[in-house]
Design a protein around this motif. Structure first.
Motif, PDB file in Angstrom:
ATOM      1  N   LEU A  11      -0.090   9.230   5.872  1.00 38.84           N
ATOM      2  CA  LEU A  11       1.281   8.870   5.767  1.00 38.84           C
ATOM      3  C   LEU A  11       1.649   8.620   6.940  1.00 38.84           C
ATOM      4  O   LEU A  11       2.821   7.541   7.574  1.00 38.84           O
ATOM      5  CB  LEU A  11       2.129  10.306   4.986  1.00 38.84           C
ATOM      6  N   ASP A  12       1.420   9.616   8.157  1.00 38.46           N
ATOM      7  CA  ASP A  12       1.314   9.291   9.325  1.00 38.46           C
ATOM      8  C   ASP A  12       1.649   7.645   9.781  1.00 38.46           C
ATOM      9  O   ASP A  12       2.199   6.995  10.739  1.00 38.46           O
ATOM     10  CB  ASP A  12       0.840  10.779  10.172  1.00 38.46           C
ATOM     11  N   ALA A  13       0.716   6.926   9.698  1.00 37.92           N
ATOM     12  CA  ALA A  13       0.466   5.376   9.818  1.00 37.92           C
ATOM     13  C   ALA A  13       2.049   4.728   9.008  1.00 37.92           C
ATOM     14  O   ALA A  13       2.827   3.816  10.252  1.00 37.92           O
ATOM     15  CB  ALA A  13      -0.977   4.955   8.836  1.00 37.92           C
ATOM     16  N   THR A  14       2.342   4.859   8.075  1.00 39.29           N
ATOM     17  CA  THR A  14       3.027   5.022   7.393  1.00 39.29           C
ATOM     18  C   THR A  14       4.157   5.080   7.986  1.00 39.29           C
ATOM     19  O   THR A  14       5.273   4.146   8.117  1.00 39.29           O
ATOM     20  CB  THR A  14       3.759   5.161   5.815  1.00 39.29           C
ATOM     21  N   ILE A  15       4.405   5.849   8.311  1.00 38.18           N
ATOM     22  CA  ILE A  15       6.006   6.482   9.321  1.00 38.18           C
ATOM     23  C   ILE A  15       6.174   6.068  10.955  1.00 38.18           C
ATOM     24  O   ILE A  15       7.291   4.997  10.942  1.00 38.18           O
ATOM     25  CB  ILE A  15       6.192   7.805   9.448  1.00 38.18           C
ATOM     26  N   ALA A  16       5.062   5.628  11.104  1.00 35.08           N
ATOM     27  CA  ALA A  16       4.771   4.754  12.693  1.00 35.08           C
ATOM     28  C   ALA A  16       4.867   3.342  12.456  1.00 35.08           C
ATOM     29  O   ALA A  16       5.463   2.908  13.233  1.00 35.08           O
ATOM     30  CB  ALA A  16       2.648   4.875  12.915  1.00 35.08           C
ATOM     31  N   GLN A  17       4.499   2.213  11.223  1.00 28.82           N
ATOM     32  CA  GLN A  17       4.446   1.434  11.139  1.00 28.82           C
ATOM     33  C   GLN A  17       6.779   0.989  10.184  1.00 28.82           C
ATOM     34  O   GLN A  17       7.596   0.367  11.050  1.00 28.82           O
ATOM     35  CB  GLN A  17       4.281   0.990   9.700  1.00 28.82           C
ATOM     36  N   ALA A  18       7.083   2.740  10.091  1.00 33.40           N
ATOM     37  CA  ALA A  18       8.606   1.701  10.025  1.00 33.40           C
ATOM     38  C   ALA A  18       9.175   2.285  10.865  1.00 33.40           C
ATOM     39  O   ALA A  18      10.598   1.520  11.507  1.00 33.40           O
ATOM     40  CB  ALA A  18       8.671   3.839   8.903  1.00 33.40           C
ATOM     41  N   GLN A  19       8.644   2.993  12.056  1.00 36.64           N
ATOM     42  CA  GLN A  19       9.871   2.996  13.551  1.00 36.64           C
ATOM     43  C   GLN A  19       9.533   1.775  13.883  1.00 36.64           C
ATOM     44  O   GLN A  19      10.898   1.133  14.810  1.00 36.64           O
ATOM     45  CB  GLN A  19       8.371   4.185  14.276  1.00 36.64           C
ATOM     46  N   LYS A  20       8.543   1.518  14.055  1.00 36.84           N
ATOM     47  CA  LYS A  20       7.955   0.060  14.545  1.00 36.84           C
ATOM     48  C   LYS A  20       9.210  -1.557  13.583  1.00 36.84           C
ATOM     49  O   LYS A  20       9.545  -1.931  14.699  1.00 36.84           O
ATOM     50  CB  LYS A  20       6.494  -0.736  14.444  1.00 36.84           C
ATOM     51  N   THR A  21       9.134  -1.038  12.848  1.00 33.32           N
ATOM     52  CA  THR A  21      10.059  -2.204  11.813  1.00 33.32           C
ATOM     53  C   THR A  21      11.354  -1.719  12.951  1.00 33.32           C
ATOM     54  O   THR A  21      12.030  -3.165  12.554  1.00 33.32           O
ATOM     55  CB  THR A  21      10.071  -2.381  10.321  1.00 33.32           C
ATOM     56  N   PHE A  22      11.721  -0.611  12.541  1.00 36.35           N
ATOM     57  CA  PHE A  22      13.294  -0.329  12.556  1.00 36.35           C
ATOM     58  C   PHE A  22      14.120  -0.605  14.207  1.00 36.35           C
ATOM     59  O   PHE A  22      14.532  -0.999  14.543  1.00 36.35           O
ATOM     60  CB  PHE A  22      13.859   1.131  12.663  1.00 36.35           C
ATOM     61  N   LEU A  23      12.960  -0.277  14.645  1.00 36.80           N
ATOM     62  CA  LEU A  23      13.325  -0.267  16.239  1.00 36.80           C
ATOM     63  C   LEU A  23      13.496  -1.979  16.837  1.00 36.80           C
ATOM     64  O   LEU A  23      13.698  -2.608  17.358  1.00 36.80           O
ATOM     65  CB  LEU A  23      12.589  -0.018  17.449  1.00 36.80           C
TER      66      LEU A  23
ATOM     67  N   PRO B  33       0.715  -1.508   0.193  1.00 31.00           N
ATOM     68  CA  PRO B  33       0.044   0.002   0.467  1.00 31.00           C
ATOM     69  C   PRO B  33       0.503   1.088   0.626  1.00 31.00           C
ATOM     70  O   PRO B  33       0.370   2.801  -0.240  1.00 31.00           O
ATOM     71  CB  PRO B  33      -0.663  -0.148   1.137  1.00 31.00           C
ATOM     72  N   ALA B  34       2.413   0.365   0.766  1.00 34.57           N
ATOM     73  CA  ALA B  34       2.958   2.546   0.062  1.00 34.57           C
ATOM     74  C   ALA B  34       3.953   2.807  -1.513  1.00 34.57           C
ATOM     75  O   ALA B  34       4.857   2.769  -1.187  1.00 34.57           O
ATOM     76  CB  ALA B  34       3.743   2.266   1.647  1.00 34.57           C
ATOM     77  N   ALA B  35       3.350   1.587  -2.209  1.00 34.26           N
ATOM     78  CA  ALA B  35       4.063   1.756  -3.544  1.00 34.26           C
ATOM     79  C   ALA B  35       2.964   2.629  -4.197  1.00 34.26           C
ATOM     80  O   ALA B  35       1.798   2.214  -4.427  1.00 34.26           O
ATOM     81  CB  ALA B  35       4.217   0.305  -3.980  1.00 34.26           C
ATOM     82  N   PHE B  36       3.597   4.214  -5.333  1.00 34.41           N
ATOM     83  CA  PHE B  36       3.116   4.411  -6.236  1.00 34.41           C
ATOM     84  C   PHE B  36       4.257   4.170  -7.273  1.00 34.41           C
ATOM     85  O   PHE B  36       5.316   3.955  -7.625  1.00 34.41           O
ATOM     86  CB  PHE B  36       3.121   5.957  -6.039  1.00 34.41           C
ATOM     87  N   VAL B  37       3.092   4.210  -8.408  1.00 31.43           N
ATOM     88  CA  VAL B  37       3.324   3.879  -9.989  1.00 31.43           C
ATOM     89  C   VAL B  37       3.408   4.676 -11.151  1.00 31.43           C
ATOM     90  O   VAL B  37       2.188   5.798 -10.961  1.00 31.43           O
ATOM     91  CB  VAL B  37       2.873   3.050 -10.263  1.00 31.43           C
TER      92      VAL B  37
END
Length: 269
Positions: free
Chosen positions: A245-257, A56-60
């Protein structure tokens, strides 16, 4: 050459969409991109399973005939925090794990990657893969709200990357370079650090990008080395109200941590 393309003065549509919203065009994108890669001897890349079609975070973006039946080229923007790591992480993480920290340093403010850039032989020489898709990628990045943009550039895309304001990132790899996607090809890490302002972009490129992003459905006659191409830009992304976008950033943080706590990184293929 496809009979819908006038080789003397071609006319095409450059269209943008979220990958999950148009699986049929994604399939055509994959077919065309795969053909280009195999023609230069690349048979496997980090995203060869094409999981991005469900991300869902890919744009073409696709460059297509006016009747929509033929695709001549394309590119994608992946936003960090989707259902898979950025392609640059998949491509280089096993060579330099520092890429994960680098991406996160930008991801907490919203970052993405220009990837999957290609054009077919039918439209070679008109600047589709080297200029106009790259400009459009920056315009798309602004539309979806990210602040920065990574790219793993082949040598021929470094100059147009710099033209839109990208800078060499030499903190990873060998002064920013990796052998990718195969040992006799070199890719260079570059970052556009200020998508909204493009402070280091050439004036011509910045003005063109500003025009596109302020007029998402616009027709421009582009000229490169005395060759003209008419591009119907259709890059207003549908259903963007469903993009968070905010939810996507939050998911990026979870994955990184999670990766830091467990001392492990995403599965690299």
């Amino acid at each position: 050459m496809d009979d819908t393309l006038n080789k003397d003065k071609p006319e095409v549509r450059l269209r943008a969409f979220r990958a999950i919203d148009d699986p049929e065009t994604c399939a055509l994108f994959i077919e065309g991109h795969t053909h280009v890669l195999t023609s230069i001897g690349v048979t496997k890349v980090s995203y060869s399973k094409n999981e991005w079609t469900k991300n869902p975070a890919a744009f073409v973006m696709v460059v297509e005939s006016m009747d929509g039946k033929k695709i001549y080229g394309g590119a994608r923007v992946h936003v960090a925090g989707g259902t898979e790591p950025l392609p640059i992480e998949l491509a280089t993480g096993n060579m330099d794990p520092g890429i994960f920290d680098l991406v996160w340093s930008f991801a907490q403010h919203g970052t993405g990657e220009l990837c999957g850039l290609w054009n077919s032989r039918e439209i070679a020489g008109y600047g589709i893969g080297s200029i106009f898709l790259i400009r459009t990628t920056v315009a798309i990045s602004y539309q979806i709200g990210i602040q920065s943009l990574f790219a793993l550039c082949a040598p021929y895309t470094i100059p147009p990357g710099k033209a839109v304001g990208m800078e060499l990132e030499d903190s990873i790899g060998v002064n920013g370079t990796f052998y990718y996607p195969k040992l006799d090809l070199v890719a260079t890490t570059m970052i556009l650090k200020d998508v909204p302002t493009m402070s280091k972009a050439n004036e011509e490129d910045r003005n063109a990008i500003m025009d596109i992003r302020e007029n998402l459905n616009v027709t421009r006659t582009e000229i490169l080395r005395k060759k003209e191409i008419t591009i119907h830009y259709d890059i207003k992304i549908s259903n963007l109200e469903n993009w968070d976008l905010d939810a996507t950033i939050a998911q990026a943080q979870k994955t990184f941590l999670k990766s830091k706590i467990n001392n492990e990184y995403p599965n690299i293929v």
